[in-house]
Design a protein around this motif. Structure first.
Motif, mmCIF file in Angstrom:
data_model
loop_
_atom_site.group_PDB
_atom_site.id
_atom_site.type_symbol
_atom_site.label_atom_id
_atom_site.label_comp_id
_atom_site.label_asym_id
_atom_site.label_seq_id
_atom_site.Cartn_x
_atom_site.Cartn_y
_atom_site.Cartn_z
ATOM 1 N N ASP A 152 85.293 12.440 99.972
ATOM 2 C CA ASP A 152 84.287 12.625 101.005
ATOM 3 C C ASP A 152 84.414 14.014 101.603
ATOM 4 O O ASP A 152 85.472 14.642 101.553
ATOM 5 N N ASP A 153 83.317 14.481 102.189
ATOM 6 C CA ASP A 153 83.422 15.680 102.996
ATOM 7 C C ASP A 153 84.161 15.331 104.283
ATOM 8 O O ASP A 153 84.412 14.152 104.575
ATOM 9 N N THR A 154 84.523 16.343 105.042
ATOM 10 C CA THR A 154 85.343 16.138 106.229
ATOM 11 C C THR A 154 84.690 15.182 107.220
ATOM 12 O O THR A 154 85.347 14.278 107.759
ATOM 13 N N LEU A 155 83.414 15.357 107.481
ATOM 14 C CA LEU A 155 82.723 14.501 108.443
ATOM 15 C C LEU A 155 82.721 13.055 107.977
ATOM 16 O O LEU A 155 83.041 12.142 108.745
ATOM 17 N N SER A 156 82.396 12.820 106.720
ATOM 18 C CA SER A 156 82.357 11.457 106.186
ATOM 19 C C SER A 156 83.736 10.805 106.231
ATOM 20 O O SER A 156 83.868 9.626 106.565
ATOM 21 N N ALA A 157 84.769 11.579 105.885
ATOM 22 C CA ALA A 157 86.123 11.033 105.883
ATOM 23 C C ALA A 157 86.563 10.646 107.289
ATOM 24 O O ALA A 157 87.207 9.607 107.494
ATOM 25 N N THR A 158 86.222 11.477 108.258
ATOM 26 C CA THR A 158 86.600 11.184 109.636
ATOM 27 C C THR A 158 85.858 9.950 110.144
ATOM 28 O O THR A 158 86.445 9.087 110.816
ATOM 29 N N ILE A 159 84.577 9.852 109.840
ATOM 30 C CA ILE A 159 83.799 8.671 110.232
ATOM 31 C C ILE A 159 84.381 7.420 109.573
ATOM 32 O O ILE A 159 84.494 6.360 110.195
ATOM 33 N N ARG A 160 84.762 7.558 108.294
ATOM 34 C CA ARG A 160 85.335 6.420 107.575
ATOM 35 C C ARG A 160 86.618 5.933 108.242
ATOM 36 O O ARG A 160 86.847 4.728 108.382
ATOM 37 N N GLN A 161 87.464 6.858 108.682
ATOM 38 C CA GLN A 161 88.692 6.472 109.363
ATOM 39 C C GLN A 161 88.397 5.804 110.708
ATOM 40 O O GLN A 161 89.060 4.843 111.105
ATOM 41 N N SER A 162 87.400 6.310 111.416
ATOM 42 C CA SER A 162 87.022 5.704 112.697
ATOM 43 C C SER A 162 86.528 4.280 112.488
ATOM 44 O O SER A 162 86.871 3.364 113.244
ATOM 45 N N MET A 163 85.716 4.093 111.449
ATOM 46 C CA MET A 163 85.208 2.752 111.150
ATOM 47 C C MET A 163 86.343 1.813 110.752
ATOM 48 O O MET A 163 86.359 0.640 111.140
ATOM 49 N N LYS A 164 87.289 2.342 110.007
ATOM 50 C CA LYS A 164 88.444 1.545 109.590
ATOM 51 C C LYS A 164 89.263 1.124 110.806
ATOM 52 O O LYS A 164 89.692 -0.039 110.919
ATOM 53 N N ALA A 165 89.465 2.061 111.728
ATOM 54 C CA ALA A 165 90.230 1.749 112.942
ATOM 55 C C ALA A 165 89.512 0.709 113.791
ATOM 56 O O ALA A 165 90.132 -0.224 114.315
ATOM 57 N N LEU A 166 88.203 0.848 113.931
ATOM 58 C CA LEU A 166 87.431 -0.103 114.736
ATOM 59 C C LEU A 166 87.402 -1.484 114.085
ATOM 60 O O LEU A 166 87.455 -2.510 114.781
ATOM 61 N N LYS A 167 87.328 -1.528 112.755
ATOM 62 C CA LYS A 167 87.352 -2.814 112.055
ATOM 63 C C LYS A 167 88.686 -3.514 112.288
ATOM 64 O O LYS A 167 88.738 -4.720 112.574
ATOM 65 N N THR A 168 89.785 -2.756 112.191
ATOM 66 C CA THR A 168 91.100 -3.337 112.449
ATOM 67 C C THR A 168 91.177 -3.856 113.874
ATOM 68 O O THR A 168 91.679 -4.962 114.130
ATOM 69 N N PHE A 169 90.679 -3.068 114.810
ATOM 70 C CA PHE A 169 90.692 -3.457 116.214
ATOM 71 C C PHE A 169 89.898 -4.748 116.420
ATOM 72 O O PHE A 169 90.334 -5.650 117.149
ATOM 73 N N SER A 170 88.758 -4.858 115.773
ATOM 74 C CA SER A 170 87.916 -6.046 115.939
ATOM 75 C C SER A 170 88.588 -7.300 115.397
ATOM 76 O O SER A 170 88.300 -8.412 115.843
ATOM 77 N N GLU A 171 89.503 -7.122 114.456
ATOM 78 C CA GLU A 171 90.208 -8.259 113.860
ATOM 79 C C GLU A 171 91.463 -8.644 114.638
ATOM 80 O O GLU A 171 92.053 -9.690 114.359
ATOM 81 N N GLU A 172 91.850 -7.810 115.599
ATOM 82 C CA GLU A 172 93.092 -8.057 116.330
ATOM 83 C C GLU A 172 92.852 -8.120 117.841
ATOM 84 O O GLU A 172 93.722 -7.781 118.633
ATOM 85 N N LEU A 173 91.670 -8.550 118.248
ATOM 86 C CA LEU A 173 91.318 -8.551 119.665
ATOM 87 C C LEU A 173 92.187 -9.520 120.456
ATOM 88 O O LEU A 173 92.510 -10.613 119.986
ATOM 89 N N ASP A 174 92.543 -9.102 121.656
ATOM 90 C CA ASP A 174 93.305 -9.938 122.591
ATOM 91 C C ASP A 174 92.420 -10.148 123.816
ATOM 92 O O ASP A 174 92.559 -9.483 124.829
ATOM 93 N N ASN A 175 91.474 -11.087 123.704
ATOM 94 C CA ASN A 175 90.492 -11.268 124.768
ATOM 95 C C ASN A 175 91.109 -11.735 126.069
ATOM 96 O O ASN A 175 90.622 -11.383 127.150
ATOM 97 N N GLU A 176 92.175 -12.516 125.992
ATOM 98 C CA GLU A 176 92.815 -13.002 127.218
ATOM 99 C C GLU A 176 93.353 -11.841 128.054
ATOM 100 O O GLU A 176 93.101 -11.751 129.264
#
Length: 296
Positions: A102-126
């Motif tokens: 990927d170009d730099t912008l695409s790679a950075t966006i991809r990492q952000s999406m990966k981080a957000l996906k991980t976060f969404s799977e590990e939510l601590d709502n309490e």
């Protein structure tokens, strides 16, 4: 040099260390913290070398291995070497940097999406709701963050200030207005503190200072592996990924915005009045080219 762990890809043993870190004895916690932050290097250390690096005795390292369910230190070392061979941590961090898919912008966006996906799977709502309620009830809110977390802490001060009447960012104790910002804080107030590996000393110093004033502390971090985490009333974990030399902070930013919106929902009439005042203030100041009257 410390090795950096990508939370999205943490092996089961490191996840176990993360969960158990605060339940261990002080000496064992030193070893756990060292392994969490330096597991690739630790894979090639013998028991004596590991003990020296972690600041404990060799016997403590052996007892730690047994306490973690291994037959002895060789079994623990084998586990660490298997982790190292699995391209975890710095190896993957460098792979992200070196990728030419990927170009730099695409790679950075991809990492952000990966981080957000991980976060969404590990939510601590309490704990999230507990943090939001603590901030909502606070007389004053201070936000704290240094180095990589600086921008998130300033953003938190801005968005929380839209829905809470008294919010400010604290840089440190040596600032010209530090006394006025900190001296009158008490158990009626709350601090929203952001910190990620390697944990700036300025942030940890402020956590200790605010705890002595009985301020309710909410810590947002990637791990619970530093001693000051025990002073927090609530701790919220967000994954930390990397793009080149950059820390991907999108999960922390998302959490910050969610906290502000949850405070808005806890008392919408009051929050809407606050937002209307925010608009009117900026309109009188001529701050923006356009004013959005969403609060009316």
């Amino acid at each position: 040099m410390m090795q950096q762990t990508e939370l999205a890809n943490v092996p089961n043993f490191l996840k176990l260390l993360e969960v158990k870190a605060q339940q261990l004895s002080r000496q064992h916690r030193r070893i756990a913290n060292f392994l969490l932050h330096n597991h690739l290097e630790a894979a090639f250390l013998n028991a004596s070398e590991l003990a020296e690096r972690a600041g404990v005795s060799s016997a403590t390292v052996v007892r730690f291995a047994t306490a973690m369910g291994f037959s002895g230190f060789p079994a623990l070392q084998k586990e660490l070497q298997q982790i190292a061979q699995g391209s975890i941590g710095k190896h993957e961090f460098l792979a992200v940097e070196a990728s030419d898919k990927d170009d730099t912008l695409s790679a950075t966006i991809r990492q952000s999406m990966k981080a957000l996906k991980t976060f969404s799977e590990e939510l601590d709502n309490e704990n999230f709701l507990k943090a939001a309620n603590t901030l909502y009830r606070a007389r004053k809110i201070v936000t704290v963050g240094h180095k990589a977390s600086f921008g998130v802490a300033v953003h938190a001060s801005y968005v929380l200030g839209k829905v809470h009447k008294d919010v400010r960012y604290i840089q440190g104790t040596d600032e010209f207005d530090a006394f006025s910002a900190i001296n009158d804080l008490s158990e009626e107030d709350a601090a929203l503190i952001f910190t990620v590996i390697h944990y700036p000393r300025s942030t940890l110093k402020l956590i200790r200072l605010l705890a002595r004033k009985d301020v309710k502390i909410i810590v947002v971090s990637d791990y619970r592996t530093f001693d000051e985490i025990s002073l927090a009333e609530v701790s919220l974990l967000t994954p930390l990924l990397f793009q080149g030399f950059l820390d991907i902070m999108s999960p922390m930013l998302a959490l910050t915005d969610a906290l502000a919106y949850e405070i808005y929902k806890l008392d919408e009439p009051v929050a809407r009045k606050r937002l209307k005042e925010f608009n009117e203030f900026n309109e009188q100041d001529g701050a923006f080219l356009q004013i959005c009257r969403f609060a009316e």
